[in-house]
Scaffold this active site. Structure first.
Site, PDB file in Angstrom:
ATOM      1  N   LYS A   1     -26.945 -12.482  -2.333  1.00 10.25           N
ATOM      2  CA  LYS A   1     -25.901 -13.439  -2.700  1.00 10.25           C
ATOM      3  C   LYS A   1     -26.484 -14.349  -3.784  1.00 10.25           C
ATOM      4  O   LYS A   1     -26.366 -14.045  -4.945  1.00 10.25           O
ATOM      5  CB  LYS A   1     -25.431 -14.254  -1.499  1.00 10.25           C
ATOM      6  CG  LYS A   1     -25.315 -13.483  -0.202  1.00 10.25           C
ATOM      7  CD  LYS A   1     -24.078 -12.612  -0.076  1.00 10.25           C
ATOM      8  CE  LYS A   1     -24.025 -12.011   1.318  1.00 10.25           C
ATOM      9  NZ  LYS A   1     -22.911 -11.119   1.544  1.00 10.25           N
TER      10      LYS A   1
ATOM     11  N   ASP B   1     -29.863 -18.331   9.773  1.00 14.62           N
ATOM     12  CA  ASP B   1     -29.514 -17.271   8.827  1.00 14.62           C
ATOM     13  C   ASP B   1     -28.717 -17.910   7.694  1.00 14.62           C
ATOM     14  O   ASP B   1     -27.580 -18.336   7.883  1.00 14.62           O
ATOM     15  CB  ASP B   1     -28.677 -16.210   9.553  1.00 14.62           C
ATOM     16  CG  ASP B   1     -28.187 -15.099   8.624  1.00 14.62           C
ATOM     17  OD1 ASP B   1     -28.447 -15.172   7.402  1.00 14.62           O
ATOM     18  OD2 ASP B   1     -27.543 -14.159   9.127  1.00 14.62           O
TER      19      ASP B   1
ATOM     20  N   TRP C   1     -21.800 -11.646  12.043  1.00 13.66           N
ATOM     21  CA  TRP C   1     -23.255 -11.540  11.895  1.00 13.66           C
ATOM     22  C   TRP C   1     -23.969 -12.363  12.945  1.00 13.66           C
ATOM     23  O   TRP C   1     -25.002 -11.926  13.483  1.00 13.66           O
ATOM     24  CB  TRP C   1     -23.677 -11.904  10.467  1.00 13.66           C
ATOM     25  CG  TRP C   1     -23.065 -10.966   9.479  1.00 13.66           C
ATOM     26  CD1 TRP C   1     -22.022 -11.213   8.635  1.00 13.66           C
ATOM     27  CD2 TRP C   1     -23.383  -9.572   9.301  1.00 13.66           C
ATOM     28  NE1 TRP C   1     -21.689 -10.075   7.939  1.00 13.66           N
ATOM     29  CE2 TRP C   1     -22.501  -9.054   8.318  1.00 13.66           C
ATOM     30  CE3 TRP C   1     -24.330  -8.721   9.871  1.00 13.66           C
ATOM     31  CZ2 TRP C   1     -22.552  -7.719   7.896  1.00 13.66           C
ATOM     32  CZ3 TRP C   1     -24.372  -7.392   9.453  1.00 13.66           C
ATOM     33  CH2 TRP C   1     -23.500  -6.907   8.485  1.00 13.66           C
TER      34      TRP C   1
END
Lengths: 356, 356
Positions: free
Chosen positions: A193, A169, A101
């Protein structure tokens, strides 16, 4: 019916009481006779919900009254790869390449300006967090990924540079541990999450870093406009925000981040102790970079895989397979996963040792 | 508890049986023991759901096996204002300016190239659909908004130009009426009217119009990449897609678009007949452009407003206030609203006439 022990990497387990309240509100929101799915986003009910979600998000990060705004947008972290660059990248930004990511974030930013990769652990399949890197002067911002879900690594410290905004992030570890969140200028996180169901994205941004690039920014990409419109430039993802609010309320009722951090630490200690103790298993990442959220490990003898898989599946464990980039196993232990679920997994590993 | 008659303009009413099934799945999806909110988007269960949703969307539009792909993305129609331009606008595109959202679409496209406004009804507060306009040669695409939610106008025909792709924002009337959908090359729609809850956006695109612009397209803006990744470049809005699938299944069980169109026509005929008959009310739009989805009207004597408001609220009617740009009232009658709800409203209007 017994609920599975859900170690899924995300979308992931949320507290049962959150599911129960959300389920009820899909039929009837707070005795209004209307479903949460059919109310206007301009209704008093929903405006109250999004305000509460905003307030709780800032509160759990200790960022109230410090110049930050909380936004609930759509598109996940991948859209933020784009938005951060749209809003902040004029000449050059610095990125730490700690996983898939992080690497995607770099790729998207390259559409808008130059990026400098300060360090990368790619050549060792991202099994550690690079630490000895220099941050040059004059970057538009510095970008980190605090937790690398796929690889199971987590940053413990965040090197800063004066006058360089810090962007992070935190999709897979927000609200899971105590940090000085005011060291960051922009935090973003996909909901799925520790915040809520997929479909909402939290952005917490210090307003004074905005409005400094020279390009025209399309409306849907413009943080300043989203702040002005209070995340309602267009219809927001009502249900995901509602369930996020319920989940942040659950976190408040359970002692907030300080308390959940202790529980997360206990869960992580338990699983990592077993990975290290049990002669059949090995951990994937550098010890000092181990994530409290995602423990990645594998069997020393891969041929034992089918037998181990049969055991954990028989114990109602769900979502333990590792990501294809790493293989093996990944135990994701987000806030709502109980210590009991980790105990069940550890017992399976112990039993497996006896019988393998 | 009696459910309100929900005339909300969106997010809006969905069938009660869809709410009931969705509510159950928030606790336990199909006896899996897991909530729809905690399953992986890569799970067999969810892959089956999104495939079913795609198939049903194309089926209800009669667009299977005709070179179209269906995508479920995030961000609503406003994100599509941007994406259509990113993917299709090289030099100049033609737009019809029929309302606030059409006008926003033009504004966003201007970030990427030139736009030509072929006609506009702005000067009369968008109370009609311009018809006598010429479409020049050589446009990259032509953009319409099929239904203008705020103003209550709806396009009945869609002037085409050979070799010019036709793009249409159908956010507020998709799946509500029979059309030759194959006249369009790209259709997009925010979910939150006739498809499902806010948070998902349907895009139906003819693949052969893509890949023709020279600019680099960021990943999250790239239709071709989204097609290749089957709407799962990153985590999709799982719950909104799931409920959309349930709602499209409901539509199938109830005779599909041909059958719902008849019901929608009956509802619209009923309310518009009363608006025209009742001396206290007047319609807002040109008669020939009246929307089957959103009927806009007002009191001839605005001073009677508080009295009328009291009456409809007492009859468990919700969401009847007009948008601030128009004022008065707006009865939104999406697919799931029953004829009985419209009858209740019409009875209120009749009773109001007697007592006012």
């Amino acid at each position: 019916m017994e609920r599975p022990h859900n170690f899924s990497a995300g979308p992931c387990i949320l507290p049962l009481e959150v599911f129960e309240k959300a389920s009820q509100s899909v039929i009837d929101l707070d005795n209004s006779g209307l479903s949460i799915l059919e109310i206007s986003h301009r209704s008093t009910a929903f405006v109250g919900i999004i305000e509460k979600a905003r307030e709780l998000a800032l509160q759990h990060l200790n960022l109230q009254d410090k110049g930050y705004k909380a936004l609930f947008l759509q598109g996940g972290a991948s859209m933020q790869f784009l938005m951060t660059a749209y809003n902040l990248l004029e000449k050059k930004a610095g990125y730490l390449d700690t996983g898939t990511w992080a690497s995607n974030a770099i790729k998207e930013a390259n559409n808008f300006g130059k990026t400098e990769v300060l360090a990368s652990s790619k050549s060792s399949n991202y099994n550690y967090i690079p630490k000895d890197f220099l941050v040059p002067e004059g970057l538009d911002y510095l970008h980190y990924t605090s937790n690398n879900t796929i690889y199971g690594t987590q940053m413990k410290t965040f090197p800063k540079k004066e006058n360089t905004p810090l962007v992070c992030d935190m999709s897979s570890d927000i609200f899971s541990r105590q940090l000085d969140y005011s060291q960051f200028d922009l935090i973003y996180a996909g909901a799925q999450k520790n915040m809520g169901p997929a479909g909402a994205t939290l952005i917490v941004v210090k307003e004074d870093i905005l409005g400094k690039v020279s390009r025209a920014i399309p409306s849907m990409m413009d943080y300043q406009l989203m702040i002005k419109k209070e995340s309602m430039f267009n219809t927001p993802p009502v249900f995901s925000i509602y369930v996020s609010m319920l989940n942040l309320e659950w976190l408040s009722r359970n002692g907030g981040v300080p308390s959940i951090e202790k529980k997360n630490k206990a869960k992580a200690d338990l699983i990592y102790s077993e990975i290290d103790r049990n002669p059949l298993f090995k951990g994937f990442t550098a010890l000092e970079d181990r994530s409290m959220m995602n423990a990645t490990f594998s069997l020393k003898d891969e041929q034992l895989g089918p037998k181990f898989d049969k055991l954990w599946k028989a114990s109602h464990i769900n979502g333990l397979n590792g990501h294809r980039s790493v293989g093996g196993y990944r135990a994701s232990m987000y806030n709502a996963l109980t210590l009991d679920s980790v105990k069940v997994l550890v017992d399976v590993m112990k039993n497996f040792e006896k019988t393998a």
